[in-house]
Design an enzyme around this catalytic site. Structure first.
Site, mmCIF file in Angstrom:
data_model
loop_
_atom_site.group_PDB
_atom_site.id
_atom_site.type_symbol
_atom_site.label_atom_id
_atom_site.label_comp_id
_atom_site.label_asym_id
_atom_site.label_seq_id
_atom_site.Cartn_x
_atom_site.Cartn_y
_atom_site.Cartn_z
ATOM 1 N N ASP A 106 0.867 -1.171 0.000
ATOM 2 C CA ASP A 106 0.000 0.000 0.000
ATOM 3 C C ASP A 106 0.915 1.235 0.000
ATOM 4 O O ASP A 106 2.130 1.135 0.148
ATOM 5 C CB ASP A 106 -0.982 -0.003 1.176
ATOM 6 C CG ASP A 106 -2.201 0.879 0.856
ATOM 7 O OD1 ASP A 106 -2.140 1.662 -0.115
ATOM 8 O OD2 ASP A 106 -3.206 0.807 1.577
HETATM 9 C C1 BGC Z 1 -4.952 3.347 0.046
HETATM 10 C C2 BGC Z 1 -5.169 2.342 -1.051
HETATM 11 C C3 BGC Z 1 -5.050 3.020 -2.392
HETATM 12 C C4 BGC Z 1 -3.699 3.673 -2.488
HETATM 13 C C5 BGC Z 1 -3.446 4.351 -3.816
HETATM 14 C C6 BGC Z 1 -3.684 4.140 -0.160
HETATM 15 O O1 BGC Z 1 -3.559 5.172 0.744
HETATM 16 O O2 BGC Z 1 -4.948 2.689 1.287
HETATM 17 O O3 BGC Z 1 -6.398 1.723 -0.907
HETATM 18 O O4 BGC Z 1 -5.252 2.108 -3.421
HETATM 19 O O5 BGC Z 1 -3.585 4.640 -1.474
HETATM 20 O O6 BGC Z 1 -4.227 5.454 -3.983
#
Ligand code: BGC
Length: 740
Positions: A281
């Site tokens: 993530d």
């Molecule tokens: C979130 C994800 C997301 C990623 C990209 C993160 O902060 O937890 O779910 O896909 O950002 O935007």
């Protein structure tokens, strides 16, 4: 037949041939040509520069240079045919011309937005959910996007957690089915089709169980619970061929998910034999330093790759650390080859080596901008996601010829807010969004009057607009109030400790109620809210979530009865924050309360009823459904027999309507205690008024299996309660005995 097609479509992943060679051979040949830095480059993902969905360490010029040197495998937040083409051109200047993958959070629609995911889950309509993702994929792919970071299949029992809006609620069975429908919708006929995007099962794992519902917080739970409640949607996603996984920010029992060998290596890539790749993530590899699990970036990179993270989203540690770690012998080069190979495989499957620009197509983009058919579907989907919570005296549906209607509340004329959280393809394009005011106005008879007063803002203490709202209400025959929480109050990093209506909205409602006018309340939210006063005092309540581009029309369709509401809650609604977590499939305890008010040395709060305000699976209709004739094929079963269960559902009311018939079981005794109810099936059926339908379910020992302490997954002989009903607290029960 449909299922066979689905399995076939996914089982071909990784086996399709390009020319004479298989993808595996092509990947091996390419890997043999790559330097260590080029391999690690494939494992790097940066965000584009126009907007960020996390704390970006921006250095755009350096990123562009790195792409040209083959040191970047993927970009997120780069979208649009022009922009993706421009970035891809840079990648084509690299030595081996390996194309970039473009990822984006396509969460509940793209150019056409649909209800927030929790609202979609309330439709219990797997076909519509799949179709909405088919549309989202088609629109996103036409904008040059290859990969969506969805579906989020995190089970969540805590409505304080802002990201409940992005998931399917509290139940593992429902969440698994919805996750599969989404993957099928996104990946369509298979990777490589021009209208399909790679899906991503996230957040692996247990992100939804953050302590206290506070985003990014720790998770501490038994492995039995993890395997039984939180992992099944992921396992099912892996089996269905979801192209990628994303891990999660939280630690699980002290080990950050990002470096968690148990979930990523032992289970996902081991036992489940998953062949896709895992993206971290945003920044989660680097965050292992503040977690206290890695001393520095070097150790974070080492632990992340050992733990099974294949791609580094915006931590910027893989490129800086991994080549060195491999050269020093601290990381086996084979781990880098494996990660790179998984990523390259997906790029081949997407056809990007044949034509890196195949998704960057202006004509397709234009066709998918403000597509009328997609909006039409969005309108219907929105109306199917609404949950009717209360309809005292059948005040709904509202007649279109009612003389004067007052629409009051901070959301009445909102446009952009209707998208809810995660609507990246929209920046300032709010012309196309139907407000609640416009939706209602469009359907109200031309001789009727629609008045409006805002009454208050979403989130402040100012009551200066109250008197105007009260005066407006006094002039009306019916008042529609639209209240809730702001659209950006749920979503990532939007945990709330107090989940009532924000600001002075409840005070406004009380003032308007004093006028004595009949009130219909619409609740706008991304999570279950607590609104006891309204529940107890307002005659009609519709839970409208955030419904997307067509929100106003969807709401008006239900308000005036063009659509009979059939949504059911995918999460229990608590009575107070102190009751959280409250969920239907809890254990019985040794001292269960006999009823809602039993306080006699039982497991209960002395100051609160035991059940939730609205239970899981609950939702009303404008018509009435009566359940009768629950029939079981046998009450004594042995071995691998199948239990056939049927029930007759009659529409005894005045409208045609849809009902979600729910099947629950309870395993009465086990070597580990079992929940008081577990959803094991549901069917959404349409019944004309005055008609009845027989609804059939099948149950096999497969559905009786559970995880024991040693994580064996099996079933036991014994007694089971079989329950069918209209929601988790309104069921008919029959007992059976099933012997191995
Ligand atoms: C979130 C994800 C997301 C990623 C990209 C993160 O902060 O937890 O779910 O896909 O950002 O935007």
């Amino acid at each position: 037949m449909k299922r066979v097609y689905f399995l076939l479509a996914f089982s071909t992943l990784g086996m399709s041939t390009y020319g004479q060679k298989t993808i595996d051979q092509k990947v091996a040949e390419l890997l043999a040509k790559m330097t260590l830095e080029e391999k690690v480059g494939q494992m790097v993902q940066y965000s584009g520069f126009e907007y960020a969905t996390g704390p970006q360490q921006s250095n755009s010029a350096a990123v562009l240079e790195e792409i040209k040197k083959g040191k970047v495998g993927s970009m997120l937040n780069v979208a649009g045919s022009e922009e993706t083409r421009a970035f891809q051109k840079l990648a084509m200047q690299s030595r081996l011309k390996i194309p970039l993958l473009f990822g984006q959070d396509v969460i509940h629609g793209y150019r056409t937005t649909f209800p927030v995911n929790l609202g979609q889950a309330a439709s219990w309509d797997l076909g519509m959910i799949e179709k909405s993702e088919r549309i989202a994929a088609t629109e996103a792919a036409a904008y040059g996007i290859h990969w969506t970071f969805a579906p989020m299949v995190d089970i969540a029992r805590d409505p304080r957690w802002g990201r409940v809006m992005e998931g399917s609620g509290e139940d593992t069975y429902l969440g698994t089915k919805i996750g599969l429908a989404r993957i099928k919708g996104f990946q369509g006929r298979g990777l490589g089709s021009l209208d399909a995007v790679m899906a991503c099962a996230k957040h692996f794992a247990a992100y939804g169980a953050a302590v206290g519902g506070r985003d990014y917080n720790s998770v501490d739970m038994s492995l039995r619970q993890l395997n039984e409640t939180y992992l099944p949607p992921f396992k099912a996603a892996a089996e269905a061929g979801v192209a990628t996984f994303m891990n999660s920010f939280n630690d699980i029992n002290g080990i950050p998910a990002t470096a968690n060998q148990y979930i990523q290596r032992d289970l996902l890539k081991g036992k489940w034999n998953y062949k896709g790749f895992v993206v971290s993530d945003w920044g989660s590899i680097g965050e292992m330093i503040p977690h206290g699990y890695a001393r520095d970036a070097n150790e974070a990179a080492e632990k992340a790759i050992q733990g099974g993270s294949d791609m580094d989203m915006e931590s910027r540690v893989y490129m800086a650390q991994l080549p060195k770690l491999v050269k020093e012998g601290k990381v086996d080069a084979k781990l880098v080859d494996d990660a790179t190979g998984r990523i390259l495989t997906r790029k081949f499957e997407m056809g990007l080596f044949d034509d890196p620009y195949r998704f960057s197509n202006e004509k397709r983009q234009k066709e998918q901008t403000d597509n009328r058919e997609n909006r039409k579907f969005g309108r219907e989907f929105g109306s199917k996601s609404i949950v009717l919570l209360k309809n005292q005296g059948n005040i709904l549906p509202l007649s279109k010829t009612v003389k004067t209607v007052a629409l009051i509340g901070p959301f009445a004329k909102e446009t952009v807010a209707n998208h809810g959280f995660w609507s990246i393809a929209f920046k300032d394009d709010n012309q196309r969004i139907v407000s609640q005011f416009d939706g209602i106005k469009n359907q109200l008879d031309k001789n009727s009057t629609l008045m409006y007063a805002k009454g208050c803002n979403v989130d402040d203490q100012d009551k200066s607009q109250f008197s105007e709202a009260v005066e407006t209400a006094k002039k009306a025959d019916v008042v529609i109030m639209t209240l809730g929480e702001g659209h950006a109050m749920s979503g990532e990093a939007k945990s709330r400790s107090n989940i009532g209506f924000t600001g002075v909205q409840e005070d406004l409602l009380k003032e308007i109620a004093k006028t004595g006018k009949p009130i219909i309340l619409m609740v706008n939210a991304g999570r279950p809210l607590i609104f006891n006063w309204a529940s107890d005092n307002i005659p009609a309540i519709m839970y409208t979530w955030w419904l997307g581009t067509e929100a106003g029309n969807s709401i008006a369709d239900v308000l005036f009865g063009t659509v009979n509401p059939g949504g059911k809650l995918p999460m229990s609604f608590p009575r107070t924050e102190g009751q959280i977590p409250v969920y239907y499939n809890h254990f019985n305890t040794g001292r269960p309360a006999k009823n809602n008010t039993d306080r006699n040395y039982v497991s209960a709060y002395i100051d609160l009823d035991n059940d939730p305000k609205y239970p899981f699976g609950y939702g009303l209709s404008y018509t009435d459904f009566k359940y009768s004739d629950m029939i079981l094929s046998s009450v004594n079963l042995t071995g691998n027999q199948t239990l056939n269960i049927s029930v007759t559902v009659s529409n005894t009311g005045k409208y045609d309507g849809e009902e979600v018939v729910q099947l629950y079981i309870r395993d009465l005794f086990g070597k580990v205690v079992r929940p008081v109810k577990e959803l094991k099936g549901f069917q959404k059926i349409f019944i004309k008024k005055g008609e009845s339908k027989k609804v059939d379910f099948k149950l096999t020992p497969e559905e009786l299996k559970f995880f024991d302490e040693d994580l064996n997954f099996d079933w036991e002989s014994g007694e089971f309660d079989i329950m069918i009903g209209t929601h988790s607290q309104n069921v008919q029960t029959k007992r059976i005995n099933w012997v191995k």
